[in-house]
Design an enzyme around this catalytic site. Structure first.
Site, mmCIF file in Angstrom:
data_model
loop_
_atom_site.group_PDB
_atom_site.id
_atom_site.type_symbol
_atom_site.label_atom_id
_atom_site.label_comp_id
_atom_site.label_asym_id
_atom_site.label_seq_id
_atom_site.Cartn_x
_atom_site.Cartn_y
_atom_site.Cartn_z
ATOM 1 N N LEU A 198 0.867 -1.170 0.000
ATOM 2 C CA LEU A 198 0.000 0.000 0.000
ATOM 3 C C LEU A 198 0.907 1.225 0.000
ATOM 4 O O LEU A 198 1.959 1.220 0.634
ATOM 5 C CB LEU A 198 -0.900 0.027 1.242
ATOM 6 N N ASP A 199 0.484 2.268 -0.693
ATOM 7 C CA ASP A 199 1.259 3.510 -0.663
ATOM 8 C C ASP A 199 1.404 3.996 0.772
ATOM 9 O O ASP A 199 0.551 3.727 1.626
ATOM 10 C CB ASP A 199 0.554 4.597 -1.482
ATOM 11 N N LYS A 200 2.451 4.762 1.017
ATOM 12 C CA LYS A 200 2.707 5.311 2.350
ATOM 13 C C LYS A 200 1.469 6.002 2.917
ATOM 14 O O LYS A 200 1.110 5.803 4.086
ATOM 15 C CB LYS A 200 3.867 6.302 2.272
ATOM 16 N N ARG A 258 -5.537 5.700 -8.031
ATOM 17 C CA ARG A 258 -5.249 7.135 -8.108
ATOM 18 C C ARG A 258 -5.134 7.599 -9.558
ATOM 19 O O ARG A 258 -5.678 8.639 -9.942
ATOM 20 C CB ARG A 258 -3.979 7.445 -7.333
#
Length: 327
Positions: free
Chosen positions: A142-144, A248
């Site tokens: 998962l992205d930060k 996104r």
């Protein structure tokens, strides 16, 4: 950059007309495609003596490929005591409800304080080693600044079983991943599918871009508008594929970037002026893209049991939704 200590590997492309990264996988199967792509971007691959930095570049049959593999990093991530929200754990795996702001694995600029550091402290020697010393047990990311559910393997058989499910994208098994996102505007139709191939942008290596099918990776996102607010809607997304930044980029491509997304939603910052004052304050307080991995389902790699976990909307996104609803 190539270093004198690098290991030079040489191969001849057998099948022409394919992407460089695919040719590298065939020539050097002990390295993952993601690792090989990173090496290409780092300038560690030459084709017939010419450096190539684009993993999607086409290669001809008979081309000589030289790959410079750097020596393994000596430093291993240290165990660090970090509180983890554990949704499930057994001898084979652990499901974490990751908070926003927590980086998954060590990387330049984030050498400590990551989920991997916390897992080493929590799991100790039982953590799967397939991902290497920098990414032990990590099956997906998962992205930060994306919050929500992530599964980690605690041993190699579990890692292999989970990786196979993620690679299959749920076509033949119960793998399920769903996200909640707050986006600008209201996507039309309200229920639909976004199918657009993705690749790293040639203009900004930190970004992912929509590209032609032949030059990118197949990516499919299914979405439904769940709620609408002034200027904003809550969209629930189900991944059919799991590419970097997929949700996104896909939603931004449709003209509906995520609220708070500094990479893909910059052109929409002026829209915040149309929100109520409390909503603007809540958006500022959010300080990240409004994206949460709220559902994760998969088959247990040892027992075959279907496991399914849900994570509630975190307080920062919930606060923004509340102020939007009151506008």
């Amino acid at each position: 950059m190539v270093d004198a200590l690098d290991e030079a590997r040489v191969g001849i492309v057998a099948d022409g007309g394919i992407r460089l990264d695919r040719a590298l996988v065939a020539l050097f199967p002990d390295l993952s495609r993601a690792r090989l792509q990173d090496l290409v971007r780092d300038g560690r691959v030459t084709r017939d003596g010419t450096p190539v930095r684009d993993p999607s570049a086409k290669v001809a049959a008979g081309a000589q490929i030289v790959l410079a593999v750097p020596p393994p990093a000596d430093a291993e991530p240290a165990a660090e005591a970090v509180d983890l929200a554990i949704a499930y754990e057994d001898d084979d795996l652990v499901v974490i409800d990751k908070p926003a702001g927590l980086v998954v694995h060590p990387a330049p600029g984030h050498e400590s304080g990551t989920l991997v550091n916390a897992l080493i402290a929590h799991c100790g020697a039982s953590l799967s080693g397939i991902g290497g010393v920098r990414r032990p047990g990590i099956v997906h990311r998962l992205d930060k600044d994306t919050s929500g559910l992530i599964v980690v393997a605690k041993n190699d058989p579990a890692h292999q079983g989970l990786t196979a499910q993620f690679a299959d994208h749920g076509r033949t098994g119960p793998l399920e991943r769903a996200y909640a996102a707050l986006v600008w505007g209201i996507p039309q139709p309200r229920t639909g599918t976004i199918q657009a191939s993705l690749a790293r942008s040639r203009h900004n290596r930190e970004k992912i871009a929509v590209v032609s099918d032949e030059s990118g990776r197949h990516a499919v996102t299914h979405y439904t508008v769940a709620e609408t607010y002034p200027e904003v809607s809550l969209v629930r997304c189900r991944l059919e594929t799991g590419r970097t930044h997929q949700i996104r980029v896909h939603l931004a491509h449709r003209g509906h970037p995520l609220l708070g997304d500094p990479v893909y939603g910059g052109a929409f910052r002026t829209k915040a002026a149309r929100l109520s004052a409390p909503a603007r304050d809540a958006l500022t307080a959010l300080g990240r893209q409004a994206l949460h991995a709220e559902l994760l389902g998969f088959s247990h790699p040892r027992t075959g049991e279907t496991l399914r976990f849900e994570s509630p909307i975190p307080p920062d996104i919930a606060a923004l939704m509340d102020t939007l609803a009151k506008a």
